[in-house]
Scaffold this active site. Structure first.
Site, PDB file in Angstrom:
ATOM      1  N   HIS A  82      -2.362  -1.097 -12.652  1.00  0.00           N
ATOM      2  CA  HIS A  82      -3.430  -2.092 -12.838  1.00  0.00           C
ATOM      3  C   HIS A  82      -4.032  -1.978 -14.234  1.00  0.00           C
ATOM      4  O   HIS A  82      -4.597  -0.925 -14.585  1.00  0.00           O
ATOM      5  CB  HIS A  82      -4.535  -1.879 -11.795  1.00  0.00           C
ATOM      6  CG  HIS A  82      -4.109  -2.261 -10.415  1.00  0.00           C
ATOM      7  ND1 HIS A  82      -4.728  -1.781  -9.273  1.00  0.00           N
ATOM      8  CD2 HIS A  82      -3.115  -3.072  -9.981  1.00  0.00           C
ATOM      9  CE1 HIS A  82      -4.143  -2.292  -8.215  1.00  0.00           C
ATOM     10  NE2 HIS A  82      -3.155  -3.081  -8.608  1.00  0.00           N
ATOM     11  N   THR A 105      -9.928  -3.207  -5.457  1.00  0.00           N
ATOM     12  CA  THR A 105      -9.240  -2.720  -4.249  1.00  0.00           C
ATOM     13  C   THR A 105      -9.799  -1.373  -3.791  1.00  0.00           C
ATOM     14  O   THR A 105      -9.309  -0.773  -2.836  1.00  0.00           O
ATOM     15  CB  THR A 105      -7.726  -2.526  -4.514  1.00  0.00           C
ATOM     16  OG1 THR A 105      -7.571  -1.493  -5.503  1.00  0.00           O
ATOM     17  CG2 THR A 105      -7.084  -3.819  -4.980  1.00  0.00           C
ATOM     18  N   THR A 106     -10.847  -0.892  -4.517  1.00  0.00           N
ATOM     19  CA  THR A 106     -11.506   0.351  -4.097  1.00  0.00           C
ATOM     20  C   THR A 106     -13.015   0.074  -4.111  1.00  0.00           C
ATOM     21  O   THR A 106     -13.456  -0.870  -4.781  1.00  0.00           O
ATOM     22  CB  THR A 106     -11.240   1.494  -5.099  1.00  0.00           C
ATOM     23  OG1 THR A 106     -11.916   1.160  -6.315  1.00  0.00           O
ATOM     24  CG2 THR A 106      -9.768   1.685  -5.353  1.00  0.00           C
ATOM     25  N   HIS A 131      -9.665   9.673  -7.796  1.00  0.00           N
ATOM     26  CA  HIS A 131      -9.066   8.568  -7.014  1.00  0.00           C
ATOM     27  C   HIS A 131      -7.733   8.147  -7.619  1.00  0.00           C
ATOM     28  O   HIS A 131      -6.848   7.707  -6.914  1.00  0.00           O
ATOM     29  CB  HIS A 131     -10.004   7.354  -7.006  1.00  0.00           C
ATOM     30  CG  HIS A 131     -11.402   7.704  -6.607  1.00  0.00           C
ATOM     31  ND1 HIS A 131     -11.724   8.018  -5.319  1.00  0.00           N
ATOM     32  CD2 HIS A 131     -12.543   7.839  -7.328  1.00  0.00           C
ATOM     33  CE1 HIS A 131     -13.018   8.307  -5.254  1.00  0.00           C
ATOM     34  NE2 HIS A 131     -13.525   8.208  -6.455  1.00  0.00           N
ATOM     35  N   HIS A 173      -1.596   3.231  -8.576  1.00  0.00           N
ATOM     36  CA  HIS A 173      -1.682   3.527  -7.137  1.00  0.00           C
ATOM     37  C   HIS A 173      -0.272   3.887  -6.697  1.00  0.00           C
ATOM     38  O   HIS A 173       0.691   3.259  -7.175  1.00  0.00           O
ATOM     39  CB  HIS A 173      -2.178   2.312  -6.362  1.00  0.00           C
ATOM     40  CG  HIS A 173      -3.519   1.804  -6.815  1.00  0.00           C
ATOM     41  ND1 HIS A 173      -4.714   2.174  -6.222  1.00  0.00           N
ATOM     42  CD2 HIS A 173      -3.850   0.975  -7.845  1.00  0.00           C
ATOM     43  CE1 HIS A 173      -5.716   1.570  -6.851  1.00  0.00           C
ATOM     44  NE2 HIS A 173      -5.229   0.851  -7.843  1.00  0.00           N
ATOM     45  N   GLU A 179      -0.143  -1.740  -3.850  1.00  0.00           N
ATOM     46  CA  GLU A 179      -1.278  -2.326  -3.106  1.00  0.00           C
ATOM     47  C   GLU A 179      -0.875  -3.737  -2.662  1.00  0.00           C
ATOM     48  O   GLU A 179      -0.862  -4.034  -1.463  1.00  0.00           O
ATOM     49  CB  GLU A 179      -2.523  -2.340  -3.998  1.00  0.00           C
ATOM     50  CG  GLU A 179      -2.948  -0.926  -4.415  1.00  0.00           C
ATOM     51  CD  GLU A 179      -4.432  -0.766  -4.558  1.00  0.00           C
ATOM     52  OE1 GLU A 179      -5.021  -1.419  -5.445  1.00  0.00           O
ATOM     53  OE2 GLU A 179      -5.024  -0.011  -3.778  1.00  0.00           O
ATOM     54  N   HIS A 227      -4.760   2.125 -14.667  1.00  0.00           N
ATOM     55  CA  HIS A 227      -4.586   3.211 -13.705  1.00  0.00           C
ATOM     56  C   HIS A 227      -3.467   2.820 -12.740  1.00  0.00           C
ATOM     57  O   HIS A 227      -2.977   1.691 -12.781  1.00  0.00           O
ATOM     58  CB  HIS A 227      -5.890   3.461 -12.930  1.00  0.00           C
ATOM     59  CG  HIS A 227      -6.311   2.280 -12.140  1.00  0.00           C
ATOM     60  ND1 HIS A 227      -7.099   1.256 -12.662  1.00  0.00           N
ATOM     61  CD2 HIS A 227      -6.001   1.902 -10.885  1.00  0.00           C
ATOM     62  CE1 HIS A 227      -7.259   0.337 -11.745  1.00  0.00           C
ATOM     63  NE2 HIS A 227      -6.597   0.678 -10.663  1.00  0.00           N
TER      64      HIS A 227
HETATM   65  N1  LIG Z   1      -7.909  -1.043  -8.249  1.00  0.00           N
HETATM   66  S1  LIG Z   1      -8.642  -2.156  -9.098  1.00  0.00           S
HETATM   67  O1  LIG Z   1      -9.038  -3.249  -8.232  1.00  0.00           O
HETATM   68  O2  LIG Z   1      -7.817  -2.550 -10.234  1.00  0.00           O
HETATM   69  C1  LIG Z   1     -10.113  -1.506  -9.801  1.00  0.00           C
HETATM   70  C2  LIG Z   1     -10.442  -1.849 -11.100  1.00  0.00           C
HETATM   71  C3  LIG Z   1     -11.617  -1.355 -11.676  1.00  0.00           C
HETATM   72  C4  LIG Z   1     -12.444  -0.517 -10.940  1.00  0.00           C
HETATM   73  O3  LIG Z   1     -13.564  -0.019 -11.491  1.00  0.00           O
HETATM   74  C5  LIG Z   1     -12.094  -0.171  -9.620  1.00  0.00           C
HETATM   75  N2  LIG Z   1     -12.883   0.661  -8.830  1.00  0.00           N
HETATM   76  C6  LIG Z   1     -13.540   1.776  -9.255  1.00  0.00           C
HETATM   77  O4  LIG Z   1     -13.495   2.157 -10.402  1.00  0.00           O
HETATM   78  N3  LIG Z   1     -14.293   2.408  -8.315  1.00  0.00           N
HETATM   79  C7  LIG Z   1     -15.098   3.592  -8.625  1.00  0.00           C
HETATM   80  C8  LIG Z   1     -14.249   4.813  -8.407  1.00  0.00           C
HETATM   81  C9  LIG Z   1     -13.651   4.803  -7.040  1.00  0.00           C
HETATM   82  C10 LIG Z   1     -14.418   4.954  -5.893  1.00  0.00           C
HETATM   83  C11 LIG Z   1     -13.773   5.018  -4.652  1.00  0.00           C
HETATM   84  C12 LIG Z   1     -12.432   4.879  -4.597  1.00  0.00           C
HETATM   85  C13 LIG Z   1     -11.724   4.684  -5.748  1.00  0.00           C
HETATM   86  N4  LIG Z   1     -12.332   4.641  -6.948  1.00  0.00           N
HETATM   87  C14 LIG Z   1     -10.930  -0.680  -9.057  1.00  0.00           C
HETATM   88 ZN   LIG Z   2      -6.211  -0.385  -9.015  1.00  0.00          ZN
END
Ligand SMILES: NS(=O)(=O)c1ccc(O)c(NC(=O)NCCc2ccccn2)c1
Ligand SMILES: [Zn+2]
Length: 258
Positions: free
Chosen positions: A116, A196-197, A61, A93, A103, A91
């Site tokens: 982020h 946001t994911t 992702h 975007h 985002e 990470h």
């Molecule tokens: N983008 S964010 O809001 O900073 C953020 C921070 C920590 C997190 O664990 C996540 N989400 C996350 O890790 N989701 C599991 C992996 C995933 C699943 C589907 C789409 C994107 N990523 C997002």
């Molecule tokens: Zn993020």
């Protein structure tokens, strides 16, 4: 719907994650003159000096740099936060061309990318996963990336990207201090939001810095060389446009540091 072959787009996430239509979803469009300047909002303090980066990986992702979060060496505090939050990972975007990719947007305008830095409340919760489902569990520092001149420190990350081209790849990434990715000013907007994911948990206190950092198109192009797909898959999908569009504010207040 989401079939393994096809990427599941943000507009389909609500099928499996109904919270996608919740009351505190992220990202949002930030309208500066509608944000309320709050004199009680202190400055944010970042203690990243004894930072302990561990590895860099492609999770299918985004590209993620993880940190040792077994103690309070690297924390964010102050601002809207009641206690220190521990740095766990950062990470990015980004889009497929320079004019979109962030985002959060500012008065409807996108930046080319958004960084982020993800922190969790280790004072109140025992693990990241527990914190990730609590309303005050996470604090994410959002930093916009603008395109222009080369960023003098980003090359340490972009030089490692070829090692994590495929989904599921991971490699050592020691002694990286994200302090080098901060803009000169720590002025920020803050509001209550979500991941946001998926799983889109409504557990994030967002702190979005007003000033972007500048990176070159060449440096950003290296992120677009990453793949959503694994080495064993026959279909190669370039990793780009991994950003969620702005979500309804639903009456939330955005506060601004002075
Ligand atoms: N983008 S964010 O809001 O900073 C953020 C921070 C920590 C997190 O664990 C996540 N989400 C996350 O890790 N989701 C599991 C992996 C995933 C699943 C589907 C789409 C994107 N990523 C997002
Ligand atoms: Zn993020």
């Amino acid at each position: 719907l989401c079939f393994p072959r096809l990427k599941c787009s943000p507009s389909a996430w609500h099928n499996k994650y109904p919270v996608a239509h919740g009351s505190r979803q992220s990202p949002i469009d930030i309208v500066p003159h509608q944000a309320s300047r709050d004199p009680n909002l202190s400055q944010i303090v970042l203690n990243y000096d004894r930072c302990t980066s561990i590895n860099i990986s492609n999770n299918g992702h985004s590209v993620v740099v993880e940190f040792d979060d077994t103690d309070d060496r690297s924390v964010i505090q102050g601002g809207p936060l009641d206690n220190p939050y521990r740095l766990k990972q950062f990470h990015f975007h980004w889009g497929e061309k320079g004019c979109e990719g962030s985002e959060h947007t500012v008065s409807g305008n996108s930046y080319a990318s958004e960084l982020h830095l993800v922190h969790w409340n280790a004072v109140k919760y025992k693990t990241f996963d527990e914190a990730a489902t609590a309303p005050d569990g996470l604090a994410v520092l959002g930093i916009f990336l603008d395109t222009g001149d080369d960023h003098r420190w980003l090359h340490t990350i972009t030089d490692a990207l070829y090692m994590v081209k495929f989904k599921g790849s991971i490699t050592d990434f020691k002694d990286f201090n994200p302090k080098c990715l901060l803009p000169s000013s720590l002025h920020y907007w803050t509001y209550l939001g979500s991941l946001t994911t998926p799983p889109l948990h409504e557990s994030v206190i967002w702190i979005v810095l007003k000033d972007p950092i500048t990176v070159s198109e060449k440096q950003l192009g290296k992120f677009r060389m990453l793949l959503f797909t694994g080495e064993e898959e026959d279909q190669r999908l370039r990793m780009e446009n991994n950003f969620r569009p702005p979500q309804p504010l639903k009456g939330r207040k955005v506060r601004s540091s002075n």
